[in-house]
Design an enzyme around this catalytic site. Structure first.
Site, mmCIF file in Angstrom:
data_model
loop_
_atom_site.group_PDB
_atom_site.id
_atom_site.type_symbol
_atom_site.label_atom_id
_atom_site.label_comp_id
_atom_site.label_asym_id
_atom_site.label_seq_id
_atom_site.Cartn_x
_atom_site.Cartn_y
_atom_site.Cartn_z
ATOM 1 N N ARG A 1 0.854 -1.196 0.000
ATOM 2 C CA ARG A 1 0.000 0.000 0.000
ATOM 3 C C ARG A 1 0.893 1.250 0.000
ATOM 4 O O ARG A 1 1.740 1.426 0.876
ATOM 5 C CB ARG A 1 -0.941 -0.013 1.202
ATOM 6 C CG ARG A 1 -1.886 -1.193 1.184
ATOM 7 C CD ARG A 1 -2.760 -1.276 2.417
ATOM 8 N NE ARG A 1 -3.724 -0.172 2.492
ATOM 9 C CZ ARG A 1 -4.623 -0.052 3.468
ATOM 10 N NH1 ARG A 1 -4.649 -0.929 4.455
ATOM 11 N NH2 ARG A 1 -5.477 0.959 3.467
ATOM 12 N N SER B 1 -13.366 12.871 -0.188
ATOM 13 C CA SER B 1 -13.366 12.516 1.243
ATOM 14 C C SER B 1 -13.365 13.742 2.150
ATOM 15 O O SER B 1 -12.715 13.754 3.197
ATOM 16 C CB SER B 1 -12.160 11.628 1.573
ATOM 17 O OG SER B 1 -12.227 10.407 0.891
ATOM 18 N N ASP C 1 -16.227 3.728 2.476
ATOM 19 C CA ASP C 1 -16.219 2.536 3.329
ATOM 20 C C ASP C 1 -17.567 1.834 3.412
ATOM 21 O O ASP C 1 -17.642 0.707 3.902
ATOM 22 C CB ASP C 1 -15.744 2.887 4.744
ATOM 23 C CG ASP C 1 -14.238 3.032 4.830
ATOM 24 O OD1 ASP C 1 -13.546 2.581 3.903
ATOM 25 O OD2 ASP C 1 -13.746 3.612 5.814
ATOM 26 N N LYS D 1 -7.101 -0.355 -0.281
ATOM 27 C CA LYS D 1 -7.494 -0.634 1.099
ATOM 28 C C LYS D 1 -6.876 -1.969 1.542
ATOM 29 O O LYS D 1 -5.893 -2.429 0.972
ATOM 30 C CB LYS D 1 -9.021 -0.663 1.209
ATOM 31 C CG LYS D 1 -9.683 0.683 0.928
ATOM 32 C CD LYS D 1 -9.513 1.641 2.086
ATOM 33 C CE LYS D 1 -10.315 2.908 1.880
ATOM 34 N NZ LYS D 1 -10.221 3.822 3.044
ATOM 35 N N ARG E 1 -10.827 -3.795 -2.851
ATOM 36 C CA ARG E 1 -12.215 -4.084 -2.482
ATOM 37 C C ARG E 1 -13.137 -4.220 -3.683
ATOM 38 O O ARG E 1 -14.120 -4.959 -3.636
ATOM 39 C CB ARG E 1 -12.739 -3.006 -1.521
ATOM 40 C CG ARG E 1 -12.147 -3.146 -0.131
ATOM 41 C CD ARG E 1 -12.619 -2.082 0.827
ATOM 42 N NE ARG E 1 -12.163 -2.392 2.186
ATOM 43 C CZ ARG E 1 -12.218 -1.536 3.197
ATOM 44 N NH1 ARG E 1 -12.706 -0.322 3.013
ATOM 45 N NH2 ARG E 1 -11.785 -1.902 4.387
ATOM 46 N N LYS F 1 -10.577 -6.182 13.570
ATOM 47 C CA LYS F 1 -9.868 -4.981 13.133
ATOM 48 C C LYS F 1 -10.636 -3.721 13.508
ATOM 49 O O LYS F 1 -10.037 -2.705 13.882
ATOM 50 C CB LYS F 1 -9.641 -5.031 11.625
ATOM 51 C CG LYS F 1 -8.792 -3.880 11.089
ATOM 52 C CD LYS F 1 -8.571 -4.022 9.600
ATOM 53 C CE LYS F 1 -7.478 -3.090 9.113
ATOM 54 N NZ LYS F 1 -7.743 -1.679 9.340
#
Length: 410
Positions: A99, A173, A292, A319, A323, A390
């Site tokens: 990442r 965001s 999300d 992520k 995803r 998590k």
């Protein structure tokens, strides 16, 4: 751990659930407390990510392993870089080493930090030698993950000259940026957000302040999905939430009206009621400010046989897993007609819903939790179900409290 989920005999649900504090707010609050010890925190998240963040903030020298915690990777990079005398190697899981952190590292270097890559250029692990950062101005691309931006904003008041951050391009965001600035305001750090420029003024001390973390709206999304798939008349009370939330995912209250779920606010909780069925065959949402919840919405639509077109998903590829590809694979296994690009997802209306499919979770907590509500429509398996720790360690226990049949598979 592999779990088997099956449809409950009664799909009329009534329950009260208390959800732990927001992971996003908790991690921000923990970093601010590390900078200003007069801060105390209430309703801290019990998630793995918050625990890893808290542990990392107590380290001055050596290796800090944040496992799968992407937020901790970004926030601790900024924190360690600004703390004179620290000398740490920041690393994580195999996925974490894939990442990117280059955009953040380059910005911190322009502010005067000393950061080197230990293996691959642009990726963890990174060696950080903390320094006093004196430069005030820096820029970042506006369409990157808000975590890069918040990493700089959170340390900004502790810098000798504060920070002037220019965001280049179209900003995404925004709610997460405003969450960070809202917390800075709560501790008395003067800031402004005008156009594409954010300014944070320096602050040497903070008076004794209590930061109360609101419960996690991302976690609430799974109960919205459950109600959307339940019978009319079902209701769930969730604590502790507020109407003027700092969290972008609170847009759930508006989105799930399309699925017949009504949200009522009180001082300390929200009451979700299933008052009707969905009216449209195809739904469209731009989730650039709340990516999300994309997995939850896609799974809800599939469970109801509703089509959807979701946009603004460009951050999902970096992520815990990619995803978008994970959704494509796992919904496809269940019979969905689904297509994805690098920033969109399109699901066609369908009545196909296969039984006892084993859903892979890809070390991603949200894959496990987003698919779980589909048990109201069909039986399924969730592989590596413990990954929910998590962000929401009590998730499976809370589903059992709702009378969903959750048992460990052979």
């Amino acid at each position: 751990m592999k779990l088997h989920l099956s449809t409950p005999p009664n799909r009329l649900i009534k329950a009260d659930i208390e959800i732990t504090g927001s992971k996003s707010e908790s991690n921000r609050s923990l970093l601010l407390r590390a900078l200003y010890p007069n801060i105390s925190i209430k309703n801290l998240s019990n998630s793995d990510d918050a625990k890893v963040m808290e542990m990392g903030l107590q380290t001055r020298k050596g290796t800090v392993d944040i496992h799968h915690a992407g937020t901790a990777m970004r926030f601790l990079t900024g924190y360690f870089a600004s703390q004179a005398g620290t000398d740490v190697t920041l690393t994580g899981s195999q996925r974490m080493t894939e990442r990117p952190v280059k955009v953040l590292v380059e910005a911190l270097r322009r502010l005067g930090s000393d950061i080197e890559y230990e293996k691959n250029e642009g990726y963890p692990p990174i060696r950080i030698k903390g320094k006093k950062l004196n430069e005030r101005r820096v820029s970042l691309p506006a369409d990157i993950s808000s975590q890069y931006i918040s990493s700089l904003l959170l340390i900004a008041p502790s810098l000798e000259n504060g920070l002037e951050l220019e965001l280049v391009g179209k900003i995404t965001s925004v709610p997460y940026i405003k969450m960070t600035l809202g917390l800075l305001s709560e501790i008395g750090a003067v800031n402004s957000f005008k156009g594409n420029v954010i300014k944070v003024e320096p602050k040497t001390m903070v008076r004794p302040t209590v930061l109360t973390v609101e419960s996690d709206w991302s976690s609430a999304s799974y109960f919205y999905s459950i109600l959307a798939l339940c019978e009319i008349g079902s209701e769930i009370k969730l604590s502790a939430y507020k109407k003027n939330s700092l969290q972008g995912d609170s847009v759930l209250a508006d989105i799930y009206e399309d699925f017949g779920v009504q949200t009522s606010f009180s001082d300390t909780h929200i009451l979700l009621k299933k008052i009707g069925n969905h009216q449209q065959k195809e739904l469209q949402y731009d989730l650039a400010n709340a990516p999300d919840i994309a997995q939850t919405i896609a799974a809800t639509c599939f469970g109801l046989g509703v089509g959807c077109h979701l946009t603004g998903l460009h951050t999902l590829k970096i992520k815990e897993t990619d995803r978008l590809e994970a959704l494509h694979t796992e919904l496809g296994k269940m019979g969905a007609n689904i297509s994805v690009t690098d920033k969109t997802l399109t699901l066609m209306p369908s009545s196909t819903l296969k039984k006892d499919v084993a859903i892979d979770t890809y070390n991603d907590h949200r894959m496990a939790m987003a698919f779980a509500p589909l048990a109201l429509k069909t039986s399924l398996y969730i592989n590596d179900a413990e990954v929910v720790s998590k962000s929401y360690p009590d998730f499976w226990k809370d589903l059992q409290f709702l009378q969903l049949a959750v048992r460990e598979a052979e």
